[in-house]
Design an enzyme around this catalytic site. Sequence first.
Site, PDB file in Angstrom:
ATOM      1  N   ASP A  66     -23.930  -4.607  26.342  1.00  0.00           N
ATOM      2  CA  ASP A  66     -23.908  -5.994  25.914  1.00  0.00           C
ATOM      3  C   ASP A  66     -25.238  -6.273  25.202  1.00  0.00           C
ATOM      4  O   ASP A  66     -26.147  -5.443  25.190  1.00  0.00           O
ATOM      5  CB  ASP A  66     -23.664  -6.958  27.088  1.00  0.00           C
ATOM      6  CG  ASP A  66     -23.067  -8.283  26.593  1.00  0.00           C
ATOM      7  OD1 ASP A  66     -23.126  -8.549  25.377  1.00  0.00           O
ATOM      8  OD2 ASP A  66     -22.531  -9.057  27.411  1.00  0.00           O
TER       9      ASP A  66
HETATM   10  C1  BGC Z   1     -21.838 -11.578  25.137  1.00  0.00           C
HETATM   11  C2  BGC Z   1     -20.684 -10.678  24.761  1.00  0.00           C
HETATM   12  C3  BGC Z   1     -20.505 -10.663  23.258  1.00  0.00           C
HETATM   13  C4  BGC Z   1     -21.803 -10.214  22.627  1.00  0.00           C
HETATM   14  C5  BGC Z   1     -21.736 -10.085  21.125  1.00  0.00           C
HETATM   15  C6  BGC Z   1     -23.082 -11.282  24.340  1.00  0.00           C
HETATM   16  O1  BGC Z   1     -24.056 -12.249  24.540  1.00  0.00           O
HETATM   17  O2  BGC Z   1     -22.091 -11.455  26.519  1.00  0.00           O
HETATM   18  O3  BGC Z   1     -19.510 -11.108  25.398  1.00  0.00           O
HETATM   19  O4  BGC Z   1     -19.441  -9.848  22.894  1.00  0.00           O
HETATM   20  O5  BGC Z   1     -22.816 -11.148  22.961  1.00  0.00           O
HETATM   21  O6  BGC Z   1     -21.700 -11.296  20.483  1.00  0.00           O
END
Ligand code: BGC
Length: 703
Positions: free
Chosen positions: A265
């Site tokens: 993530d």
């Molecule tokens: C979130 C994810 C997301 C990623 C990309 C993160 O902050 O937890 O769910 O896919 O950002 O935008």
Amino acid sequence: MQQATDSSINELIYQMTLEEKIGQLNQPNASPDLNPDLLRQGSIGSLLNASGALTGQGFSDSGNADISNHFQKLALESRLKIPLIIGRDVIHGFRTVFPIPLAQAAAFNPDLAGEAASVAAREATASGIKWTFAPMLDIARDPRWGRVAEGNGEDPFLGAQLASAIVKGYQGDNLAAPDKLVACAKHYVGYGAAEGGRDYENGEISEPTLRDVYLPPFHAAVKAGIGTLMSAFIDMNGIPATANRRLLTNVLRGEWGFDGFVVSDWESVRELTHHGIAEDDAHAARLALQAGLDMDMVDGVYLDTLGESFQQGKISMEELDEAVRRILRIKHRAGLFDQPFTDPSRASRDILTPEARALARQAAVQSMVLLKNEHQLLPLQGFHRILMAGNFIHARAELFGTWTADGRVEDVTPLDESLRQAAPQGTEVWFADTPDLALNLAHHVDAVVLLLGEHPSRSGENCNVSDLSLPPGQAEFVDRMAALGKPLVLVVFAGRPLAITRQLAQADAVLYAWHPGLEGGAALGDLIFGQASPSGRLPITLPRATGQVPIYYNHKNSGRPLTTDGQFRTRYLDLPTAPLLPFGYGLTYTQFEYTNLKVSHATLRGSLEVSADITNTGARAGVEIVQLYVRDLIGSLTRPVRELKGFQRAALQSGESCRVSFTLREEDLAFTRADGTCGVEPGSFHVWIAPDSQRGLQGEFRL
Ligand code: BGC
């Protein structure tokens, strides 16, 4: 075929330099300051195009083919011409915004959720996006957590059914098809168990609960052929998910045979230093890579440190090659080597088609849950003058809900306009912008509809609340309106279950609309005025008050459950322990009777049938979501008081009956036993065919 692909990938890996290999593991955000030379030199394997714009090229704010083709062209100027995979958060639709995932779960209709995903895939790929960071499969038992909006609720069975349908919707049978999108199951795993409902917080999950509750939707996604997973931010049981070798490698690859890749993530590799298991970025990168985390999202620590770690002998070439191989495999499977570019002419044909809008409307209709309908106030019929008020009356983009980077406000008919259009001839609809005006006008109308609830920015990532009541001021408004004694309908827009105990008692009818997407207004009009009938069910328990959370239907019995006598039973002094409304609950505009439960055999050997007659005893046609639950009475580990094992839609005309039958197989009763293995245990079971998780016709069998 797979062998040929693997050998051509191995050949490519053989030609790659150390830097090029590490480049494949690197996923920066497509920001204006992105150095194009990084693409030309093969230092980027994937671009994250999260929140639009940011290309510095004056391109549109949304994903589009020109942006992607521009980056792809730069990547193909690199020595080995390895295409990029461009990822974006396409969470509940692209330009055609569908209801939030939690709402779609309320439809209890995996096929429909799958169709919505395939619309999103067509639109996103037409815009040059080949990878979505969806579906979110996190089980959530605490609605304070804002991301409850993005998932499928509290139940592992429903979650697994949806996971598999949505993965198939995004990916189809052939990932290389131009209109199919690589899916990413997130956040692996346990993210929903964040303590206190605070996003990014840590949590503890016992091994049996992890196996039986949190993992099944992910396992279903893997079985459905998902290409990628994303690791969770959470530190679960002391090992952050991003560095958890047991989960990323032993379970995912070893037990489940997953052959795609795992992305971190956002900056979660670097965050291993904050968690306190890595002393610096280089250490964090090593821990993650060696755990089985293939691609590093945004923080660049793989790019910056893995080369040196390799030179120092702290990571091996095999470890790097394995991560590269997995990424190239998915790029290959997605057809990117053969067709890296997007045909820009697709956008005008494939985006926001009338069919897509119609599906979004159907999804919104099926997602809304009727919680109360005294004297059959809904659908509103025969009223001369109706007043509508509340903070949602002019809603447009507010209907979208969280995570809608590509929805556009101009695509949405304002809610008041949709409702005015839906009102039958002869019914005047008035709208009041302020509570004071509404209270004045209410004296002159025959019924009042309050359109209230949470703004979308109050749910989603890091939008947690400590109080599940309606947002400030709204309860007082309902109090004052209810005191006037007019027939009162409450429509609640929300990204989570709200504790609307008082309002449920005050209003004559309550419809839970969630955040219903761009056709939400039309869908609400269909339901309120009776063009369509509600069929949605709660995919998550509605608590009476915040103090009840975590609360979920498939809990274990205590040693002193409510069913025993005496004062010293599980309870609160100031609140009943039962939820306001249970998982699976939802009314229709008609009534259904359940009779003649039959369990085909007294003993389950292989499988048995459980069936019942369902009769529409009301005056209107309707759809009943018939649910199958079981309880394993005695286990080597304590067992949930009920577990969902099946559901079906029964569409019946007034007076019509049908026999609904479920097959229950031995493997459906498997669980994580005291010795840690998964399997069944002989003994007695209760079984229900039921309208929700608290009622139903009960039978029994032995295994
Ligand atoms: C979130 C994810 C997301 C990623 C990309 C993160 O902050 O937890 O769910 O896919 O950002 O935008």
